[in-house]
Scaffold this motif. Structure first.
Motif, PDB file in Angstrom:
ATOM      1  N   ASN A  64       1.946  -5.796   7.158  1.00  0.00           N
ATOM      2  CA  ASN A  64       3.250  -5.459   7.358  1.00  0.00           C
ATOM      3  C   ASN A  64       3.889  -6.030   6.019  1.00  0.00           C
ATOM      4  OD1 ASN A  64       5.992  -5.269   7.726  1.00  0.00           O
ATOM      5  ND2 ASN A  64       6.212  -6.391   9.385  1.00  0.00           N
ATOM      6  N   PHE A  65       3.655  -5.420   4.544  1.00  0.00           N
ATOM      7  CA  PHE A  65       3.873  -5.992   3.545  1.00  0.00           C
ATOM      8  C   PHE A  65       5.422  -6.190   3.262  1.00  0.00           C
ATOM      9  CE2 PHE A  65       4.086  -5.956  -1.080  1.00  0.00           C
ATOM     10  CZ  PHE A  65       3.707  -7.236  -1.453  1.00  0.00           C
ATOM     11  N   ASP A  66       6.215  -4.848   3.724  1.00  0.00           N
ATOM     12  CA  ASP A  66       7.489  -5.091   3.482  1.00  0.00           C
ATOM     13  C   ASP A  66       8.259  -6.335   4.325  1.00  0.00           C
ATOM     14  OD1 ASP A  66       7.456  -2.781   1.864  1.00  0.00           O
ATOM     15  OD2 ASP A  66       8.096  -1.484   3.484  1.00  0.00           O
ATOM     16  N   GLY A  67       7.663  -6.435   5.426  1.00  0.00           N
ATOM     17  CA  GLY A  67       8.264  -7.644   6.566  1.00  0.00           C
ATOM     18  C   GLY A  67       7.734  -9.100   5.681  1.00  0.00           C
ATOM     19  N   MET A  68       6.661  -8.818   5.212  1.00  0.00           N
ATOM     20  CA  MET A  68       6.147 -10.124   4.609  1.00  0.00           C
ATOM     21  C   MET A  68       7.039 -10.568   3.209  1.00  0.00           C
ATOM     22  SD  MET A  68       2.467 -10.770   2.539  1.00  0.00           S
ATOM     23  CE  MET A  68       1.979 -12.294   1.812  1.00  0.00           C
ATOM     24  N   ILE A  69       7.413  -9.474   2.445  1.00  0.00           N
ATOM     25  CA  ILE A  69       8.097  -9.954   1.315  1.00  0.00           C
ATOM     26  C   ILE A  69       9.510 -10.330   1.774  1.00  0.00           C
ATOM     27  CG2 ILE A  69       9.182  -9.003  -0.632  1.00  0.00           C
ATOM     28  CD1 ILE A  69       6.359  -9.436  -1.181  1.00  0.00           C
ATOM     29  N   GLU A  70      10.085  -9.716   2.809  1.00  0.00           N
ATOM     30  CA  GLU A  70      11.378  -9.763   3.201  1.00  0.00           C
ATOM     31  C   GLU A  70      11.670 -11.276   3.471  1.00  0.00           C
ATOM     32  OE1 GLU A  70      12.781  -7.188   6.266  1.00  0.00           O
ATOM     33  OE2 GLU A  70      12.567  -5.373   4.885  1.00  0.00           O
ATOM     34  N   ASP A  71      10.410 -11.891   4.326  1.00  0.00           N
ATOM     35  CA  ASP A  71      10.552 -13.187   4.893  1.00  0.00           C
ATOM     36  C   ASP A  71      10.227 -14.183   3.703  1.00  0.00           C
ATOM     37  OD1 ASP A  71      10.979 -12.236   7.563  1.00  0.00           O
ATOM     38  OD2 ASP A  71       8.806 -12.405   8.085  1.00  0.00           O
ATOM     39  N   LEU A  72       9.408 -13.863   2.824  1.00  0.00           N
ATOM     40  CA  LEU A  72       9.182 -14.860   1.749  1.00  0.00           C
ATOM     41  C   LEU A  72      10.472 -15.017   0.835  1.00  0.00           C
ATOM     42  CD1 LEU A  72       5.591 -14.315   0.932  1.00  0.00           C
ATOM     43  CD2 LEU A  72       6.545 -16.312   2.262  1.00  0.00           C
ATOM     44  N   LYS A  73      11.242 -14.004   0.827  1.00  0.00           N
ATOM     45  CA  LYS A  73      12.505 -14.234  -0.096  1.00  0.00           C
ATOM     46  C   LYS A  73      13.363 -15.236   0.408  1.00  0.00           C
ATOM     47  CE  LYS A  73      12.625  -9.426  -2.036  1.00  0.00           C
ATOM     48  NZ  LYS A  73      13.455  -8.152  -1.866  1.00  0.00           N
ATOM     49  N   LEU A  74      13.283 -15.514   1.588  1.00  0.00           N
ATOM     50  CA  LEU A  74      13.911 -16.464   2.416  1.00  0.00           C
ATOM     51  C   LEU A  74      13.471 -18.058   2.160  1.00  0.00           C
ATOM     52  CD1 LEU A  74      14.547 -14.732   5.711  1.00  0.00           C
ATOM     53  CD2 LEU A  74      16.177 -14.676   3.774  1.00  0.00           C
ATOM     54  N   ALA A  75      12.427 -18.147   1.533  1.00  0.00           N
ATOM     55  CA  ALA A  75      11.885 -19.596   1.334  1.00  0.00           C
ATOM     56  C   ALA A  75      12.677 -20.021   0.355  1.00  0.00           C
ATOM     57  CB  ALA A  75      10.317 -19.172   1.043  1.00  0.00           C
ATOM     58  N   ALA A  76      12.649 -21.426   0.085  1.00  0.00           N
ATOM     59  CA  ALA A  76      13.440 -22.258  -0.681  1.00  0.00           C
ATOM     60  C   ALA A  76      12.525 -22.867  -1.797  1.00  0.00           C
ATOM     61  CB  ALA A  76      13.992 -23.465  -0.263  1.00  0.00           C
ATOM     62  N   LYS A  77      13.065 -23.052  -3.011  1.00  0.00           N
ATOM     63  CA  LYS A  77      12.391 -23.266  -4.266  1.00  0.00           C
ATOM     64  C   LYS A  77      11.706 -24.648  -3.602  1.00  0.00           C
ATOM     65  CE  LYS A  77      12.940 -24.837  -8.981  1.00  0.00           C
ATOM     66  NZ  LYS A  77      13.961 -24.928  -9.789  1.00  0.00           N
ATOM     67  N   GLY A  78      10.288 -24.582  -4.222  1.00  0.00           N
ATOM     68  CA  GLY A  78       9.610 -25.994  -3.823  1.00  0.00           C
ATOM     69  C   GLY A  78       8.871 -25.792  -2.874  1.00  0.00           C
ATOM     70  N   ASP A  79       9.159 -24.630  -1.807  1.00  0.00           N
ATOM     71  CA  ASP A  79       8.214 -24.434  -0.547  1.00  0.00           C
ATOM     72  C   ASP A  79       6.860 -23.742  -0.824  1.00  0.00           C
ATOM     73  OD1 ASP A  79      10.220 -25.344   1.044  1.00  0.00           O
ATOM     74  OD2 ASP A  79      10.863 -23.411   1.897  1.00  0.00           O
ATOM     75  N   VAL A  80       6.013 -24.158  -0.037  1.00  0.00           N
ATOM     76  CA  VAL A  80       4.601 -23.706  -0.274  1.00  0.00           C
ATOM     77  C   VAL A  80       4.446 -22.348   0.563  1.00  0.00           C
ATOM     78  CG1 VAL A  80       2.125 -24.418   0.118  1.00  0.00           C
ATOM     79  CG2 VAL A  80       3.827 -25.943  -0.807  1.00  0.00           C
ATOM     80  N   VAL A  81       3.518 -21.380  -0.130  1.00  0.00           N
ATOM     81  CA  VAL A  81       3.348 -20.337   0.806  1.00  0.00           C
ATOM     82  C   VAL A  81       1.597 -20.150   1.050  1.00  0.00           C
ATOM     83  CG1 VAL A  81       3.235 -17.738   0.731  1.00  0.00           C
ATOM     84  CG2 VAL A  81       5.050 -18.910  -0.220  1.00  0.00           C
ATOM     85  N   LEU A  82       1.263 -20.411   2.202  1.00  0.00           N
ATOM     86  CA  LEU A  82      -0.124 -20.281   2.744  1.00  0.00           C
ATOM     87  C   LEU A  82      -0.838 -18.919   2.655  1.00  0.00           C
ATOM     88  CD1 LEU A  82      -2.810 -21.757   3.229  1.00  0.00           C
ATOM     89  CD2 LEU A  82      -1.938 -22.095   5.511  1.00  0.00           C
ATOM     90  N   LEU A  83      -1.784 -18.473   1.721  1.00  0.00           N
ATOM     91  CA  LEU A  83      -2.055 -17.282   1.790  1.00  0.00           C
ATOM     92  C   LEU A  83      -3.743 -17.292   2.073  1.00  0.00           C
ATOM     93  CD1 LEU A  83      -0.425 -16.270  -1.597  1.00  0.00           C
ATOM     94  CD2 LEU A  83       0.142 -15.275   0.382  1.00  0.00           C
TER      95      LEU A  83
END
Length: 394
Positions: free
Chosen positions: A155-174
């Protein structure tokens, strides 16, 4: 003191393994445990590992400690395998760890040390131990949409929408490749879009790569990791040798800290050594030594790559056969996603109730979220599983 301890929740996969062992049925099928098995249900020792162990037995003269970060030759060999020429070697700090899980744990410890307020964003779903360790070390965890239960893809659109809410300095585990538990992976264009978003928002990528060589090939499976390492200012990479070298019990992993600023490498390397010292001091060497020998010996490496390719193609064949049998029984292509997924796992995307029904009625053991270990199948059990899936109404 001990009277204050509380019972801990049982690990669902270990509990499932115990249930499987206690099931008296001869036709039961184990699709739960996350370990590669061949057609005979065994997890073999790879030929190159056997040869390297024999050579090591003849040549090794000491069992003394190696450095806090492990043998530098192991780090060099693994960095070359995973990153190729994507990043200059002197931009990378690396430390050997007890398995990929040890690398994940040390990465989380490094995150907490560097930025105690950072949140870690994990895919929904992800490997359960990611969340468990994050909670234990006291890091706030946020999920982002990942698996589309209609298409059984990303669900790539949902993934991008959610990651746009992450704050500067947060970590994204992939997940570097062969997503656990879904088997659904990002394509090259999607990787590039994720990189652009992380750079735009000041997010730090962390990649867990545990199945390189199990998906589309050693080089192909490293594509996403290399793009991120080359395209982002900083990245953490946790790697495992358990699956692609078949050395699960040797606990062989590596943590890398990549920084485009070369000036950070010395501090990063010292931090990794410090974290090892606080946790388990010197990392295990036997598995790392075997991996180093194989990757630096042309003949051993060629034999390892050939056997790994046999394993990869075997799992792809099982996927295709299962998808075809389900298409035959159902008269539809709704299970075609199984042939598109990569790695050991696929998520059926069905309910825990139907998973339990298949266990009770047919002796089919899979994790309650419907994760299947494709490597637990063979040509004889594929028709049995397919019929159970259709009969259960999945």
């Amino acid at each position: 003191m001990f009277e204050t301890l509380k019972p801990q929740p049982a690990d669902k996969i270990l509990a499932l393994m115990q249930m499987f062992r206690e099931d008296p049925r001869d036709n039961k099928i184990d699709l739960g445990v996350g370990v590669y098995k061949n057609a005979e249900g065994l997890t073999p020792v790879m030929r190159a590992i056997k040869a390297a162990e024999h050579k090591l037995w003849e040549e090794q003269t000491s069992k003394s400690y190696v450095g806090l970060a492990g043998d530098p030759a192991y780090g060099d060999a693994m960095i070359k395998l995973i990153l190729g020429d994507a990043v200059a070697r002197d931009n990378i700090a690396a430390a050997a760890t007890p398995g990929g899980t040890g690398a994940v744990r040390q990465a989380f410890e490094m995150i907490k040390m560097a930025n105690p307020s950072a949140k870690v964003h994990v895919s929904d779903p992800t490997w359960p131990n990611h969340v468990s360790i994050l909670q234990y070390v006291g890091i706030e965890t946020v999920t982002y949409r990942y698996f589309d239960r209609e298409t059984r893809g990303v669900n790539f659109d949902g993934m991008i929408e959610d990651l746009k809410l992450a704050a500067k300095g947060d970590v994204v585990l992939l997940h570097g490749c062969c997503h656990n538990p879904t088997g659904a992976n990002l394509n090259e264009t999607q990787w590039q879009d994720v990189i652009a978003l992380m750079n735009e928002r000041g997010l730090i990528p962390m990649i867990d790569i545990a199945y390189q060589g199990f998906g589309d090939g050693l080089e192909e499976d490293a594509l996403g990791v290399r793009l991120v390492a080359a395209g982002c200012p900083e990245v953490l990479i946790a790697a495992s040798c358990s699956k692609n070298f078949g050395i699960y019990r040797e606990r062989t992993g590596l943590l890398m800290a990549v920084a485009q600023d070369k000036g950070l490498q010395v501090v990063n390397q010292g931090t990794l050594a410090f974290l090892n010292r606080q946790n388990y001091s010197f990392p295990p060497d036997h598995g790392a030594r075997l991996v180093t020998m194989i990757l630096n010996d042309d003949a051993l490496r060629a034999d390892w790559m050939a056997e790994l390719e046999e394993v990869r193609l075997g799992m792809l064949g099982l996927r295709t056969d299962l998808a075809n049998e389900l298409q035959r029984l159902s008269g539809s292509d709704r299970f075609g996603f199984l042939a598109q997924h990569r790695g050991m796992f696929s998520l059926l995307g069905t309910s825990p109730e139907l998973v339990e029904k298949m266990r009770l009625d047919n002796g089919i053991y899979m994790v309650s979220d419907s994760r299947m270990n494709i490597a637990g199948l063979n040509t004889a059990t594929i028709p049995v599983l397919a019929k159970a899936i259709i009969d259960a109404g999945v």
